[in-house]
Design a protein around this motif. Structure first.
Motif, PDB file in Angstrom:
ATOM      1  N   PRO A 217       0.843  -1.209   0.000  1.00 26.01           N
ATOM      2  CA  PRO A 217       0.000   0.000   0.000  1.00 26.01           C
ATOM      3  C   PRO A 217       0.873   1.252   0.000  1.00 26.01           C
ATOM      4  N   TYR A 218       0.442   2.272  -0.729  1.00 28.78           N
ATOM      5  CA  TYR A 218       1.195   3.522  -0.825  1.00 28.78           C
ATOM      6  C   TYR A 218       0.330   4.647  -0.275  1.00 28.78           C
ATOM      7  N   CYS A 219       0.514   4.949   1.011  1.00 30.65           N
ATOM      8  CA  CYS A 219      -0.324   5.955   1.656  1.00 30.65           C
ATOM      9  C   CYS A 219       0.492   7.104   2.231  1.00 30.65           C
ATOM     10  N   ARG A 220       1.773   7.186   1.946  1.00 29.98           N
ATOM     11  CA  ARG A 220       2.598   8.288   2.444  1.00 29.98           C
ATOM     12  C   ARG A 220       2.677   9.405   1.408  1.00 29.98           C
ATOM     13  N   THR A 221       3.270   9.083   0.279  1.00 29.40           N
ATOM     14  CA  THR A 221       3.439  10.064  -0.782  1.00 29.40           C
ATOM     15  C   THR A 221       3.573   9.319  -2.094  1.00 29.40           C
ATOM     16  N   ILE A 222       3.339  10.007  -3.185  1.00 32.36           N
ATOM     17  CA  ILE A 222       3.511   9.400  -4.511  1.00 32.36           C
ATOM     18  C   ILE A 222       4.655  10.087  -5.257  1.00 32.36           C
ATOM     19  N   VAL A 223       5.479  10.819  -4.522  1.00 31.27           N
ATOM     20  CA  VAL A 223       6.565  11.585  -5.127  1.00 31.27           C
ATOM     21  C   VAL A 223       7.864  10.785  -5.053  1.00 31.27           C
ATOM     22  N   ILE A 224       8.482  10.537  -6.196  1.00 28.87           N
ATOM     23  CA  ILE A 224       9.767   9.845  -6.273  1.00 28.87           C
ATOM     24  C   ILE A 224      10.849  10.889  -6.547  1.00 28.87           C
ATOM     25  N   PRO A 225      11.815  11.052  -5.653  1.00 28.20           N
ATOM     26  CA  PRO A 225      12.797  12.144  -5.777  1.00 28.20           C
ATOM     27  C   PRO A 225      13.922  11.853  -6.760  1.00 28.20           C
ATOM     28  N   GLN A 226      13.590  11.391  -7.937  1.00 27.25           N
ATOM     29  CA  GLN A 226      14.559  11.163  -9.000  1.00 27.25           C
ATOM     30  C   GLN A 226      13.807  11.070 -10.327  1.00 27.25           C
ATOM     31  N   PRO A 227      14.497  11.010 -11.463  1.00 26.66           N
ATOM     32  CA  PRO A 227      13.802  11.094 -12.747  1.00 26.66           C
ATOM     33  C   PRO A 227      13.358   9.759 -13.348  1.00 26.66           C
ATOM     34  N   TYR A 228      13.509   8.656 -12.627  1.00 21.78           N
ATOM     35  CA  TYR A 228      13.057   7.363 -13.130  1.00 21.78           C
ATOM     36  C   TYR A 228      12.747   6.455 -11.947  1.00 21.78           C
ATOM     37  N   CYS A 229      12.088   5.344 -12.224  1.00 21.76           N
ATOM     38  CA  CYS A 229      11.634   4.441 -11.161  1.00 21.76           C
ATOM     39  C   CYS A 229      12.648   3.329 -10.940  1.00 21.76           C
ATOM     40  N   THR A 230      13.089   3.181  -9.710  1.00 26.78           N
ATOM     41  CA  THR A 230      13.911   2.045  -9.318  1.00 26.78           C
ATOM     42  C   THR A 230      13.222   1.322  -8.162  1.00 26.78           C
ATOM     43  N   ASN A 231      13.673   0.129  -7.885  1.00 28.49           N
ATOM     44  CA  ASN A 231      13.023  -0.685  -6.866  1.00 28.49           C
ATOM     45  C   ASN A 231      13.048  -0.004  -5.499  1.00 28.49           C
ATOM     46  N   ILE A 232      14.215   0.453  -5.081  1.00 27.75           N
ATOM     47  CA  ILE A 232      14.333   1.042  -3.749  1.00 27.75           C
ATOM     48  C   ILE A 232      13.536   2.338  -3.647  1.00 27.75           C
ATOM     49  N   ALA A 233      13.494   3.131  -4.744  1.00 31.79           N
ATOM     50  CA  ALA A 233      12.752   4.393  -4.721  1.00 31.79           C
ATOM     51  C   ALA A 233      11.253   4.155  -4.571  1.00 31.79           C
ATOM     52  N   VAL A 234      10.739   3.141  -5.256  1.00 28.52           N
ATOM     53  CA  VAL A 234       9.311   2.842  -5.180  1.00 28.52           C
ATOM     54  C   VAL A 234       8.959   2.217  -3.830  1.00 28.52           C
ATOM     55  N   VAL A 235       9.747   1.242  -3.394  1.00 24.23           N
ATOM     56  CA  VAL A 235       9.454   0.540  -2.143  1.00 24.23           C
ATOM     57  C   VAL A 235       9.518   1.490  -0.952  1.00 24.23           C
ATOM     58  N   ASN A 236      10.392   2.483  -1.006  1.00 26.38           N
ATOM     59  CA  ASN A 236      10.502   3.447   0.095  1.00 26.38           C
ATOM     60  C   ASN A 236       9.237   4.271   0.287  1.00 26.38           C
ATOM     61  N   LEU A 237       8.379   4.321  -0.725  1.00 21.44           N
ATOM     62  CA  LEU A 237       7.130   5.076  -0.623  1.00 21.44           C
ATOM     63  C   LEU A 237       6.026   4.283   0.069  1.00 21.44           C
ATOM     64  N   ALA A 238       6.214   2.987   0.223  1.00 17.48           N
ATOM     65  CA  ALA A 238       5.159   2.139   0.785  1.00 17.48           C
ATOM     66  C   ALA A 238       5.012   2.369   2.282  1.00 17.48           C
ATOM     67  N   CYS A 239       3.762   2.235   2.763  1.00 19.60           N
ATOM     68  CA  CYS A 239       3.512   2.385   4.200  1.00 19.60           C
ATOM     69  C   CYS A 239       3.207   1.007   4.787  1.00 19.60           C
ATOM     70  N   ALA A 240       4.151   0.091   4.607  1.00 24.19           N
ATOM     71  CA  ALA A 240       4.007  -1.276   5.104  1.00 24.19           C
ATOM     72  C   ALA A 240       5.402  -1.808   5.418  1.00 24.19           C
ATOM     73  N   ASP A 241       5.451  -2.977   5.995  1.00 25.42           N
ATOM     74  CA  ASP A 241       6.716  -3.627   6.286  1.00 25.42           C
ATOM     75  C   ASP A 241       7.266  -4.209   4.977  1.00 25.42           C
ATOM     76  N   THR A 242       8.238  -3.532   4.403  1.00 27.33           N
ATOM     77  CA  THR A 242       8.761  -3.928   3.088  1.00 27.33           C
ATOM     78  C   THR A 242      10.094  -4.659   3.194  1.00 27.33           C
ATOM     79  N   ARG A 243      10.320  -5.306   4.321  1.00 22.12           N
ATOM     80  CA  ARG A 243      11.599  -5.988   4.491  1.00 22.12           C
ATOM     81  C   ARG A 243      11.819  -7.074   3.446  1.00 22.12           C
TER      82      ARG A 243
END
Length: 315
Positions: A170-196
Protein backbone atom coordinates in the motif's frame (compact mmCIF):
# COMPACT_ATOMS: atom_id res chain seq x y z
CA UNK A 1 -11.92 9.31 5.81
CA UNK A 2 -14.15 7.01 3.79
CA UNK A 3 -13.11 3.57 2.62
CA UNK A 4 -13.23 4.68 -0.99
CA UNK A 5 -10.82 7.53 -0.32
CA UNK A 6 -8.42 5.21 1.50
CA UNK A 7 -8.52 2.78 -1.41
CA UNK A 8 -7.76 5.53 -3.91
CA UNK A 9 -4.87 6.80 -1.82
CA UNK A 10 -3.27 3.44 -1.08
CA UNK A 11 -3.42 2.33 -4.72
CA UNK A 12 -2.07 5.28 -6.71
CA UNK A 13 -2.76 5.46 -10.42
CA UNK A 14 0.35 7.59 -10.94
CA UNK A 15 3.64 8.55 -9.34
CA UNK A 16 5.34 11.94 -9.58
CA UNK A 17 8.98 11.97 -10.70
CA UNK A 18 10.81 15.05 -9.41
CA UNK A 19 13.76 14.88 -11.76
CA UNK A 20 16.75 16.19 -9.81
CA UNK A 21 15.46 17.71 -6.54
CA UNK A 22 16.96 21.08 -5.79
CA UNK A 23 17.98 21.71 -9.39
CA UNK A 24 14.52 22.14 -10.91
CA UNK A 25 15.40 25.62 -12.20
CA UNK A 26 18.31 24.15 -14.16
CA UNK A 27 16.41 21.20 -15.65
CA UNK A 28 16.32 22.71 -19.13
CA UNK A 29 20.09 23.22 -19.10
CA UNK A 30 20.70 19.76 -17.62
CA UNK A 31 18.66 18.29 -20.48
CA UNK A 32 21.35 19.37 -22.98
CA UNK A 33 24.08 16.93 -21.79
CA UNK A 34 21.44 14.24 -21.25
CA UNK A 35 20.18 14.69 -24.80
CA UNK A 36 23.75 14.62 -26.10
CA UNK A 37 24.45 11.41 -24.20
CA UNK A 38 21.24 9.92 -25.60
CA UNK A 39 22.23 10.69 -29.20
CA UNK A 40 25.78 9.37 -28.72
CA UNK A 41 24.55 6.18 -27.04
CA UNK A 42 21.95 5.44 -29.73
CA UNK A 43 24.26 6.19 -32.67
CA UNK A 44 27.28 4.51 -31.07
CA UNK A 45 25.57 1.26 -30.16
CA UNK A 46 23.75 0.98 -33.49
CA UNK A 47 27.09 1.60 -35.23
CA UNK A 48 28.69 -1.25 -33.23
CA UNK A 49 25.84 -3.59 -34.23
CA UNK A 50 26.10 -2.58 -37.88
CA UNK A 51 29.89 -2.91 -38.11
CA UNK A 52 29.97 -6.32 -36.39
CA UNK A 53 27.23 -7.54 -38.73
CA UNK A 54 29.00 -6.25 -41.85
CA UNK A 55 32.58 -7.24 -40.96
CA UNK A 56 33.20 -11.04 -41.19
CA UNK A 57 36.47 -10.78 -39.23
CA UNK A 58 34.43 -9.62 -36.21
CA UNK A 59 32.20 -12.70 -36.17
CA UNK A 60 33.87 -13.95 -33.01
CA UNK A 61 32.61 -14.60 -29.44
CA UNK A 62 33.98 -11.33 -28.01
CA UNK A 63 32.09 -9.27 -30.58
CA UNK A 64 28.93 -11.32 -30.25
CA UNK A 65 29.02 -10.47 -26.55
CA UNK A 66 29.72 -6.84 -27.48
CA UNK A 67 26.55 -6.86 -29.62
CA UNK A 68 24.59 -8.23 -26.67
CA UNK A 69 26.00 -5.42 -24.56
CA UNK A 70 24.97 -2.86 -27.19
CA UNK A 71 21.40 -4.19 -27.29
CA UNK A 72 21.24 -4.10 -23.49
CA UNK A 73 22.43 -0.49 -23.45
CA UNK A 74 19.90 0.51 -26.11
CA UNK A 75 17.03 -0.97 -24.08
CA UNK A 76 18.15 0.80 -20.89
CA UNK A 77 18.34 4.13 -22.71
CA UNK A 78 15.04 3.68 -24.53
CA UNK A 79 13.21 2.82 -21.32
CA UNK A 80 14.52 5.76 -19.30
CA UNK A 81 15.94 8.74 -21.21
CA UNK A 82 12.81 9.82 -23.16
CA UNK A 83 10.91 10.21 -19.88
CA UNK A 84 13.87 11.97 -18.24
CA UNK A 85 14.01 14.47 -21.12
CA UNK A 86 10.22 14.97 -20.90
CA UNK A 87 10.62 15.87 -17.22
CA UNK A 88 13.53 18.24 -17.85
CA UNK A 89 12.13 19.96 -20.95
CA UNK A 90 8.33 19.84 -20.51
CA UNK A 91 7.90 19.30 -16.75
CA UNK A 92 6.00 16.08 -17.57
CA UNK A 93 6.46 14.48 -14.16
CA UNK A 94 3.56 12.05 -13.93
CA UNK A 95 4.13 8.38 -14.68
CA UNK A 96 1.48 5.68 -14.61
CA UNK A 97 1.85 3.18 -11.75
CA UNK A 98 2.12 0.21 -14.11
CA UNK A 99 4.49 2.12 -16.40
CA UNK A 100 6.67 2.92 -13.37
CA UNK A 101 6.87 -0.75 -12.41
CA UNK A 102 7.61 -1.69 -16.02
CA UNK A 103 10.43 0.86 -16.19
CA UNK A 104 11.75 -0.41 -12.87
CA UNK A 105 11.77 -3.97 -14.21
CA UNK A 106 13.61 -3.03 -17.40
CA UNK A 107 16.25 -0.99 -15.54
CA UNK A 108 17.11 -3.75 -13.07
CA UNK A 109 16.64 -6.64 -15.50
CA UNK A 110 19.01 -5.23 -18.10
CA UNK A 111 21.51 -4.10 -15.46
CA UNK A 112 21.73 -7.73 -14.31
CA UNK A 113 22.04 -8.79 -17.96
CA UNK A 114 24.86 -6.31 -18.51
CA UNK A 115 26.71 -7.70 -15.52
CA UNK A 116 26.28 -11.21 -16.93
CA UNK A 117 27.56 -10.13 -20.35
CA UNK A 118 30.66 -8.62 -18.73
CA UNK A 119 31.25 -12.01 -17.06
CA UNK A 120 30.91 -13.72 -20.44
CA UNK A 121 33.45 -11.28 -21.89
CA UNK A 122 35.83 -12.05 -19.03
CA UNK A 123 35.41 -15.76 -19.78
CA UNK A 124 36.24 -15.11 -23.43
CA UNK A 125 39.40 -13.19 -22.49
CA UNK A 126 40.40 -15.92 -20.02
CA UNK A 127 40.13 -18.68 -22.62
CA UNK A 128 41.79 -16.56 -25.33
CA UNK A 129 44.83 -15.73 -23.16
CA UNK A 130 45.18 -18.73 -20.83
CA UNK A 131 44.15 -21.42 -23.34
CA UNK A 132 44.62 -19.81 -26.78
CA UNK A 133 44.85 -23.07 -28.72
CA UNK A 134 41.44 -24.17 -27.41
CA UNK A 135 39.64 -20.85 -27.85
CA UNK A 136 37.95 -21.63 -31.17
CA UNK A 137 36.94 -25.13 -30.10
CA UNK A 138 35.79 -24.11 -26.62
CA UNK A 139 33.78 -20.95 -27.31
CA UNK A 140 31.83 -22.21 -30.30
CA UNK A 141 28.82 -20.37 -31.71
CA UNK A 142 26.32 -22.77 -30.08
CA UNK A 143 27.99 -22.25 -26.68
CA UNK A 144 27.97 -18.47 -27.15
CA UNK A 145 24.25 -18.65 -27.95
CA UNK A 146 23.62 -20.74 -24.82
CA UNK A 147 25.60 -18.29 -22.68
CA UNK A 148 23.61 -15.40 -24.14
CA UNK A 149 20.31 -17.20 -23.46
CA UNK A 150 21.40 -17.97 -19.88
CA UNK A 151 22.30 -14.30 -19.30
CA UNK A 152 18.90 -13.15 -20.60
CA UNK A 153 16.93 -15.74 -18.61
CA UNK A 154 18.85 -14.99 -15.43
CA UNK A 155 18.13 -11.28 -15.73
CA UNK A 156 14.42 -11.80 -16.48
CA UNK A 157 13.85 -14.36 -13.71
CA UNK A 158 15.93 -12.79 -10.94
CA UNK A 159 14.34 -9.34 -11.30
CA UNK A 160 10.77 -10.59 -11.87
CA UNK A 161 9.89 -10.47 -8.11
CA UNK A 162 10.69 -6.73 -7.97
CA UNK A 163 7.46 -5.47 -9.60
CA UNK A 164 5.40 -8.31 -8.09
CA UNK A 165 6.42 -7.31 -4.57
CA UNK A 166 6.15 -3.58 -5.28
CA UNK A 167 2.61 -4.00 -6.63
CA UNK A 168 1.30 -5.57 -3.44
CA UNK A 169 2.40 -2.79 -1.05
CA UNK A 170 0.00 0.00 0.00
CA UNK A 171 1.19 3.52 -0.83
CA UNK A 172 -0.32 5.96 1.66
CA UNK A 173 2.60 8.29 2.44
CA UNK A 174 3.44 10.06 -0.78
CA UNK A 175 3.51 9.40 -4.51
CA UNK A 176 6.57 11.59 -5.13
CA UNK A 177 9.77 9.85 -6.27
CA UNK A 178 12.80 12.14 -5.78
CA UNK A 179 14.56 11.16 -9.00
CA UNK A 180 13.80 11.09 -12.75
CA UNK A 181 13.06 7.36 -13.13
CA UNK A 182 11.63 4.44 -11.16
CA UNK A 183 13.91 2.04 -9.32
CA UNK A 184 13.02 -0.69 -6.87
CA UNK A 185 14.33 1.04 -3.75
CA UNK A 186 12.75 4.39 -4.72
CA UNK A 187 9.31 2.84 -5.18
CA UNK A 188 9.45 0.54 -2.14
CA UNK A 189 10.50 3.45 0.10
CA UNK A 190 7.13 5.08 -0.62
CA UNK A 191 5.16 2.14 0.78
CA UNK A 192 3.51 2.38 4.20
CA UNK A 193 4.01 -1.28 5.10
CA UNK A 194 6.72 -3.63 6.29
CA UNK A 195 8.76 -3.93 3.09
CA UNK A 196 11.60 -5.99 4.49
CA UNK A 197 10.90 -8.75 1.97
CA UNK A 198 11.56 -6.34 -0.92
CA UNK A 199 14.62 -4.89 0.82
CA UNK A 200 16.11 -8.29 1.62
CA UNK A 201 15.46 -9.58 -1.88
CA UNK A 202 17.08 -6.48 -3.39
CA UNK A 203 20.12 -7.06 -1.17
CA UNK A 204 20.17 -10.71 -2.24
CA UNK A 205 20.25 -9.70 -5.90
CA UNK A 206 23.08 -7.24 -5.26
CA UNK A 207 25.21 -9.68 -3.28
CA UNK A 208 24.45 -13.01 -4.95
CA UNK A 209 24.19 -11.83 -8.55
CA UNK A 210 26.20 -8.64 -9.07
CA UNK A 211 28.61 -9.56 -6.27
CA UNK A 212 29.24 -13.09 -7.55
CA UNK A 213 29.74 -11.70 -11.06
CA UNK A 214 32.35 -9.30 -9.72
CA UNK A 215 34.16 -12.14 -7.93
CA UNK A 216 34.13 -14.29 -11.08
CA UNK A 217 35.55 -11.41 -13.15
CA UNK A 218 38.24 -10.75 -10.52
CA UNK A 219 39.28 -14.43 -10.44
CA UNK A 220 39.38 -14.51 -14.25
CA UNK A 221 41.67 -11.50 -14.38
CA UNK A 222 43.96 -12.90 -11.71
CA UNK A 223 44.48 -15.92 -13.96
CA UNK A 224 44.83 -13.68 -17.02
CA UNK A 225 47.47 -11.53 -15.34
CA UNK A 226 49.39 -14.61 -14.21
CA UNK A 227 49.41 -15.85 -17.80
CA UNK A 228 50.49 -12.45 -19.12
CA UNK A 229 53.36 -12.03 -16.65
CA UNK A 230 54.62 -15.50 -17.50
CA UNK A 231 55.23 -14.48 -21.12
CA UNK A 232 58.94 -14.26 -22.01
CA UNK A 233 59.16 -10.73 -23.46
CA UNK A 234 57.84 -7.31 -22.51
CA UNK A 235 56.41 -6.75 -25.99
CA UNK A 236 54.44 -9.99 -25.79
CA UNK A 237 53.11 -9.02 -22.36
CA UNK A 238 52.05 -5.55 -23.52
CA UNK A 239 50.45 -6.84 -26.72
CA UNK A 240 48.52 -9.54 -24.87
CA UNK A 241 47.38 -7.16 -22.14
CA UNK A 242 46.10 -4.73 -24.78
CA UNK A 243 43.59 -7.35 -25.91
CA UNK A 244 41.93 -6.93 -22.49
CA UNK A 245 42.10 -3.13 -22.46
CA UNK A 246 38.64 -2.40 -23.88
CA UNK A 247 36.97 -4.89 -21.56
CA UNK A 248 38.78 -3.47 -18.53
CA UNK A 249 37.65 0.09 -19.34
CA UNK A 250 34.05 -1.11 -19.74
CA UNK A 251 34.27 -2.92 -16.39
CA UNK A 252 35.50 0.25 -14.69
CA UNK A 253 32.69 2.30 -16.27
CA UNK A 254 30.11 -0.20 -15.00
CA UNK A 255 31.36 -0.98 -11.50
CA UNK A 256 33.06 2.21 -10.23
CA UNK A 257 29.92 4.44 -10.25
CA UNK A 258 28.03 1.64 -8.49
CA UNK A 259 30.74 1.46 -5.83
CA UNK A 260 30.63 5.24 -5.40
CA UNK A 261 26.83 5.13 -4.92
CA UNK A 262 27.14 2.33 -2.37
CA UNK A 263 29.77 4.22 -0.37
CA UNK A 264 27.78 7.47 -0.52
CA UNK A 265 24.62 5.78 0.72
CA UNK A 266 26.48 4.42 3.74
CA UNK A 267 29.04 7.08 4.64
CA UNK A 268 27.95 10.36 3.03
CA UNK A 269 24.49 11.06 4.40
CA UNK A 270 25.25 14.79 4.51
CA UNK A 271 25.83 14.97 0.75
CA UNK A 272 22.99 16.94 -0.95
CA UNK A 273 20.21 14.84 -2.46
CA UNK A 274 20.74 16.28 -5.94
CA UNK A 275 24.34 15.03 -5.90
CA UNK A 276 23.16 11.50 -5.01
CA UNK A 277 20.65 11.64 -7.88
CA UNK A 278 23.24 12.91 -10.36
CA UNK A 279 25.66 10.11 -9.46
CA UNK A 280 22.84 7.56 -9.79
CA UNK A 281 22.05 8.96 -13.23
CA UNK A 282 25.70 8.64 -14.26
CA UNK A 283 25.73 5.02 -13.03
CA UNK A 284 22.74 4.22 -15.22
CA UNK A 285 23.44 6.34 -18.29
CA UNK A 286 27.22 6.68 -18.61
CA UNK A 287 28.18 3.07 -19.53
CA UNK A 288 25.94 2.95 -22.65
CA UNK A 289 27.70 6.11 -23.87
CA UNK A 290 31.23 4.94 -23.08
CA UNK A 291 30.98 1.31 -24.23
CA UNK A 292 30.78 1.98 -28.00
CA UNK A 293 33.36 4.78 -27.73
CA UNK A 294 35.82 2.54 -25.85
CA UNK A 295 35.47 -0.35 -28.28
CA UNK A 296 35.41 1.96 -31.29
CA UNK A 297 38.63 3.69 -30.28
CA UNK A 298 40.55 0.70 -28.93
CA UNK A 299 39.51 -2.05 -31.37
CA UNK A 300 41.45 -1.81 -34.63
CA UNK A 301 38.98 -3.85 -36.69
CA UNK A 302 36.02 -1.67 -35.64
CA UNK A 303 38.02 1.53 -36.10
CA UNK A 304 39.28 0.51 -39.53
CA UNK A 305 35.84 -0.56 -40.70
CA UNK A 306 34.31 2.70 -39.49
CA UNK A 307 36.99 4.74 -41.29
CA UNK A 308 36.43 2.68 -44.44
CA UNK A 309 32.70 3.41 -44.32
CA UNK A 310 33.34 7.15 -44.11
CA UNK A 311 36.02 7.22 -46.80
CA UNK A 312 33.98 4.91 -49.04
CA UNK A 313 30.94 7.19 -48.76
CA UNK A 314 33.13 10.21 -49.35
CA UNK A 315 34.50 8.63 -52.52
Amino acid sequence: MSDSNITDFTNPSTFILLGIPGLEAAHVWISIPFCTMYIIAILGNFTILFIVKMEPSLHKPMYYFLCMLAVTDLVVYTSTVPKILAIFCFNSREINFSACLTQMYFIHCFSVMESGILVAMALDRYVAICHPLRHSTTLTNPLVAKIGLAVVLRGCIVVFPYPLLARQWPYCRTIVIPQPYCTNIAVVNLACADTRVSNYYGLFVQLCVIGVDGIFIAVSYVQILRAIFSLPTKDARVKTFETCGSHLFVLLAFYIPGLIISLMNRFAQNVPLHFHVLIANLYLLLPPVLNPIIYGVRTKQIRDRLLWLFTHKGA
